[in-house]
Write an enzyme that holds these catalytic residues in place. Structure first.
Site, mmCIF file in Angstrom:
data_model
loop_
_atom_site.group_PDB
_atom_site.id
_atom_site.type_symbol
_atom_site.label_atom_id
_atom_site.label_comp_id
_atom_site.label_asym_id
_atom_site.label_seq_id
_atom_site.Cartn_x
_atom_site.Cartn_y
_atom_site.Cartn_z
ATOM 1 C CE LYS A 296 52.712 27.407 38.846
ATOM 2 N NZ LYS A 296 52.591 27.506 37.377
ATOM 3 C CD GLU B 122 40.307 37.418 39.962
ATOM 4 O OE1 GLU B 122 39.384 36.697 39.510
ATOM 5 O OE2 GLU B 122 41.196 37.926 39.270
ATOM 6 C CG LEU B 123 38.974 31.575 43.876
ATOM 7 C CD1 LEU B 123 38.414 30.710 44.987
ATOM 8 C CD2 LEU B 123 40.340 31.068 43.436
HETATM 9 C C1 SIN Z 1 40.455 41.847 34.771
HETATM 10 O O1 SIN Z 1 41.403 42.223 35.448
HETATM 11 O O2 SIN Z 1 39.673 42.654 34.294
HETATM 12 C C2 SIN Z 1 40.188 40.392 34.483
HETATM 13 C C3 SIN Z 1 40.864 39.453 35.381
HETATM 14 C C4 SIN Z 1 40.431 38.029 35.198
HETATM 15 O O3 SIN Z 1 39.738 37.671 34.304
HETATM 16 O O4 SIN Z 1 40.852 37.214 36.024
#
Ligand code: SIN
Length: 491
Positions: free
Chosen positions: A182, A260-261
């Site tokens: 999603k 990933e927060l």
């Molecule tokens: C990145 O992949 O460099 C940034 C990812 C993000 O800001 O969540």
């Protein structure tokens, strides 16, 4: 804005479930808008729990055959997907720019960045391996296998509409998992185009499914997957409060999680740093995607001995950044994602100024012919811990500079946050480099470098920035579980 593409078939406006492009069961749709102007340029399905359930049915049914395929076959299909992404890179960049507002030049970079994860995980698929353990008891063989976790739900953010979903789906498929996805409600079109390219690459029915949902309907979709015991893993990039909700609610079926927060990255410039390199690094890290990244520096700490010199050099560069519509080939800072985002940036700057910060450059909204969602690239000095921008992610083009006196003080301040995603520092003292790199409580550290993300490196945080890694071999491991076999009676 009308979106004209060389390959018009990329513009999808339906869900993809079990190899069928279909409407939401209830037939509802929501609008996709240009973040600068608010102009509607597409409608996509507003899915509910039934649609989410049908996607999970398809993924669960496809799992046994997909996971049993030889790794090399999975790798070949993912490589074909990669080739199609590259063949359509200009169109994909245009879709990203249109729905997210990222300047076209940066959007082209995002396509290559996202594609690099797809290629990497296609290659890694063929390197999955377990162990044979030295036997502890005669007549026994001990083996460790790596197996795919099962159906994976990928919930992705708007700030990198292609790269974030690519680096979740590619390792899942490489590991032998099937996927329900999603995308963020602001940026569904890039994800749908990517899934269409995977279909064209020959991915079998049910292996990859995607449903779109508005902000209001998203909880129904996500809750359906949280409650579904067949969904064995959730991978999410987004805010810490939502990550905590997912962790709590997936406890009922004990799913594996990659979260990933949020971040609150410090960027430290020591007195022995190469100041030009530090300015280059800060420009790259802070102003990428208009400051709308989880890893971008939120607090800039500069040693008092080099403070004024550094600020002068930085302000000169920041003042030259060109603000403009995403379609402007010269634009370096595009519109923010929506009105709420600009309001937050404005609130942070006003709060900082009220508490003693001074604006060196920027510090105001920019009203272009294209709409009011722009904010001038900004440098503030005399920032302090009492300001909202020192503890909340600003998610905009604002660099607040804090002055510091010594290493111990700056390490303490840098770590004084519940977040631990990325940190950056500039120094030419090799002993200090090791000391500081070890003392910083983050999952990633840029040492004399502002651009740290790459497909070969483990991306992810510690503390309330989450857990799990994306990219590198660790990013594949997150989609595998470990099975131990013990065979006896061999003596
Ligand atoms: C990145 O992949 O460099 C940034 C990812 C993000 O800001 O969540």
């Amino acid at each position: 804005m009308s979106l004209t593409l060389a390959n018009a078939a990329l513009l999808r406006s339906q869900n993809f479930i079990n190899q069928q492009w279909c409407s939401a069961g209830q037939g509802r749709r929501f609008a996709v808008t240009n973040p600068a102007t608010g102009e509607v340029f597409a409608h996509v399905p507003d899915s509910d729990d039934d649609d989410a359930g049908r996607a999970a049915d398809a993924a669960a049914e496809a799992f046994p055959a997909w996971s049993a395929r030889p790794a090399r076959e999975r790798a070949q299909l993912i490589k074909r997907w990669h080739a199609r992404i590259l063949a359509n890179q200009e169109d994909l960049a245009r879709i990203i720019s249109a729905e997210q507002g990222k300047p076209l030049t940066e959007a082209r970079g995002e396509v290559l960045y996202g594609a690099s994860y797809v290629e990497w995980f296609a290659e890694e698929a063929t390197r999955i391996c377990g162990d044979i353990v030295a036997e502890a008891v005669p007549g026994r063989k001990l083996l460790v296998l790596k197996e795919p976790v099962g159906v994976v739900a990928a919930i992705t953010p708007w700030n990198f509409p292609l790269a974030m979903i690519a680096r979740k789906i590619a390792p899942a498929l490489a590991a032998g998992c099937t996927v329900v996805a999603k995308p963020a409600e602001d940026t569904p079109l890039t994800a749908l185009a990517l899934v269409w390219l995977a279909e064209q690459a020959g991915l079998p029915a049910g292996v990859l499914n995607i449903v779109t949902a508005s902000r209001g309907s998203t909880p129904n979709v996500v809750d359906a997957w949280l409650a579904d015991s067949r969904v064995r893993k959730i991978t999410f990039t987004g805010s810490t409060p939502v990550g905590k909700h997912l962790a709590r609610e997936s406890a009922g079926t004990l799913k594996k999680l990659s979260l990933e927060l949020g971040g609150n990255a410090p960027f430290i410039v020591f007195e022995d740093a190469d100041l030009d390199a530090a300015v280059d690094g800060l420009m790259a890290a802070k102003f990428r995607n208009g400051g709308q990244t989880c890893v971008c520096p939120n607090r800039v700490y500069v040693h008092e001995a080099v403070h004024d010199d550094f600020v002068q050099r930085l302000a000169r560069r920041v003042g030259l950044l060109h603000v403009g519509p995403a379609t402007d080939e010269n634009a370096q800072i595009g519109p923010m994602i929506n009105a709420r985002a600009v309001d937050k940036i404005e609130r942070h700057v006003e709060d900082a100024v009220a508490k003693g910060a001074r604006v060196v450059t920027g510090g105001r909204r920019v009203r272009t012919a294209d709409g009011p969602h722009y904010y001038a690239p900004t440098v503030l000095i005399d920032a302090s811990p009492s300001m909202a921008l020192s503890c909340e992610e600003t998610f905009g083009p604002v660099a607040p500079v804090f002055r510091f006196r010594d290493e111990a003080e700056v390490i303490r301040d840098a770590n004084d946050t519940p977040f631990g995603l990325a940190a950056y520092f500039y120094s030419n003292d090799v002993r200090r480099i090791w000391r500081v790199a070890q003392a910083l409580e983050t999952g990633m550290v840029g040492i004399n470098e502002g651009a740290i993300a790459a497909e070969v490196a483990p991306f992810g945080g510690v503390k309330e920035s989450g857990y799990g890694r994306e990219g590198s071999r660790h990013g594949l491991d997150d989609y595998l579980h470990t099975k131990y076999l013990c065979q006896g009676q061999l003596g």
